[in-house]
Design an enzyme around this catalytic site. Structure first.
Site, PDB file in Angstrom:
ATOM      1  N   ARG A 239       0.911  -1.120   0.077  1.00  0.00           N
ATOM      2  CA  ARG A 239      -0.121   0.049  -0.120  1.00  0.00           C
ATOM      3  C   ARG A 239       0.870   1.244  -0.055  1.00  0.00           C
ATOM      4  O   ARG A 239       1.876   1.347   0.556  1.00  0.00           O
ATOM      5  CB  ARG A 239      -1.093  -0.058   1.220  1.00  0.00           C
ATOM      6  CG  ARG A 239      -1.858  -0.897   0.942  1.00  0.00           C
ATOM      7  CD  ARG A 239      -3.025  -0.426   0.197  1.00  0.00           C
ATOM      8  NE  ARG A 239      -4.368  -1.329   0.147  1.00  0.00           N
ATOM      9  CZ  ARG A 239      -4.448  -2.292  -0.798  1.00  0.00           C
ATOM     10  NH1 ARG A 239      -3.401  -2.672  -1.738  1.00  0.00           N
ATOM     11  NH2 ARG A 239      -5.622  -3.172  -0.829  1.00  0.00           N
ATOM     12  N   GLU A 268      -3.778   7.295  -5.989  1.00  0.00           N
ATOM     13  CA  GLU A 268      -4.133   6.479  -6.900  1.00  0.00           C
ATOM     14  C   GLU A 268      -5.520   6.443  -7.220  1.00  0.00           C
ATOM     15  O   GLU A 268      -6.277   7.020  -6.685  1.00  0.00           O
ATOM     16  CB  GLU A 268      -3.760   4.944  -6.409  1.00  0.00           C
ATOM     17  CG  GLU A 268      -2.452   4.774  -6.090  1.00  0.00           C
ATOM     18  CD  GLU A 268      -2.244   3.047  -5.537  1.00  0.00           C
ATOM     19  OE1 GLU A 268      -3.330   2.225  -5.683  1.00  0.00           O
ATOM     20  OE2 GLU A 268      -1.193   2.709  -5.398  1.00  0.00           O
ATOM     21  N   HIS A 286      -0.136  -0.166  -9.872  1.00  0.00           N
ATOM     22  CA  HIS A 286      -0.867  -1.151  -8.910  1.00  0.00           C
ATOM     23  C   HIS A 286      -1.747  -2.413  -9.532  1.00  0.00           C
ATOM     24  O   HIS A 286      -2.704  -2.544  -9.788  1.00  0.00           O
ATOM     25  CB  HIS A 286      -2.090  -0.279  -8.158  1.00  0.00           C
ATOM     26  CG  HIS A 286      -2.138  -0.715  -6.886  1.00  0.00           C
ATOM     27  ND1 HIS A 286      -2.450   0.044  -5.765  1.00  0.00           N
ATOM     28  CD2 HIS A 286      -2.399  -2.184  -6.127  1.00  0.00           C
ATOM     29  CE1 HIS A 286      -2.776  -0.706  -4.603  1.00  0.00           C
ATOM     30  NE2 HIS A 286      -2.566  -2.132  -5.066  1.00  0.00           N
TER      31      HIS A 286
END
Length: 319
Positions: A239, A268, A286
């Site tokens: 994360r 993000e 990601h």
């Protein structure tokens, strides 16, 4: 018998959608855009269940406004930091996630990040791709060797252990920090450290595999980057909240950190624009669990949790 009504907030795998359409009265957001607070609140009055992704945020404010019709949120993710679990529980809404099934895919990507960062993948690709590769020298693009190096892992859950297993193939000397030591069968000879600070001192390579919580926010800050051996490589496939990005840039600037491999960011989508100027930061958007097999498995796991819930059973992954 009337099928439970299900909203799938993003475009999941074809196999997942087909199974959902078979078993539930399903509506899919084919536009594949994140669901905002108003969308989630409105949907709660029309659906018995929602399968959201990490892009849908069930804050305390949203939870307080959800309609009683909504009974379960079956997340298409392992991390649930986008859900205020106490608030949802107070509303009587069950919440599940999808552990286990994405460990290997995420660990594979962490290995890619570590190797790419260590061996100048960004600069190397640019040099060849732009036609700038017109010379060679023994000092050309010399990187950091992974084989036999000391690897520090923060968080030896499913993904951390999967990553350690792959790192053993490179004969890495594995050290880890966890809330408690692993049983010998799971540790597989890895050295346990009872503090993050102790681990950092031996981590030529450092890989983060812990969840984002208030306690782990900016886990890697200026003080902790300074504890790494000079020239360390850091990998984050967990994360973005775990890393103080300004502190990382400063550590890269001094050479305290030689390179970084990142699959997640504070913001993000988008990432940190300041990172783009640094070819010793190897970045991906990601996509740790983005393989066909894993996406199918995540979708099926979410649906299995729904199946159990609507059959009056306790879902396997109830949080």
């Amino acid at each position: 018998m009337t099928k439970p009504r299900l909203w799938i907030t993003r475009r999941l795998s074809d196999a997942t959608i087909a199974r959902a359409m078979r078993d539930y009265d399903t509506v899919v957001n084919h536009a594949d855009t994140p669901g905002g607070a108003e969308d989630l609140i409105a949907a709660s009055a029309d659906f018995d269940a929602i399968i959201p992704c990490h892009s849908e945020h069930f804050s305390a404010e949203v939870a307080a406004q959800l309609d009683p019709r909504l009974k379960i949120i079956a997340n298409h993710s392992v991390g649930v930091d986008h859900c205020d679990l106490p608030s949802l529980k107070a509303q009587g809404i069950a919440v599940t996630n999808t552990p286990d099934v994405l460990s290997d895919a995420t660990a594979e990507l962490a290995m890619l990040l570590m190797l790419g960062a260590a061996r100048n993948a960004v600069a190397g690709d640019r040099t060849v791709r732009t036609g700038a590769w017109d010379f060679w020298s023994p000092s050309f693009m010399v990187g950091k060797q992974v084989t036999g190096a000391r690897l520090g892992i923060i968080g030896m859950g499913r993904v951390g252990r999967a990553f350690a297993a792959k790192a053993r193939g490179f004969d890495m000397d594995i050290h880890y920090y966890n809330r408690s030591p692993l049983p010998d069968a799971q540790a597989q000879g890895a050295t346990y450290h009872d503090t993050v600070e102790s681990l950092l001192g031996v981590a030529d390579f450092l890989s983060l595999h812990c969840p984002a919580t208030p306690d782990t926010m900016d886990l890697m800050n200026a003080e902790r980057f300074a504890l790494l051996p000079p020239g360390a490589v850091i990998v984050n496939s967990a994360r973005g909240a775990l890393v103080d990005e300004d502190a990382l840039l400063a550590a890269l600037g001094t050479g305290q950190v030689a390179a970084a491999g990142l699959d997640c960011f504070k913001v993000e989508p988008g990432g940190n624009p300041a990172f783009a100027a640094h070819e010793n930061i190897f970045m991906l958007p990601h996509i740790g669990s983005a393989t066909t097999r894993t996406r199918d498995a995540m979708g099926f796991r979410a649906l299995e949790n729904l199946d159990a819930f609507f059959a009056g059973k306790t879902p396997k992954d109830l949080l």
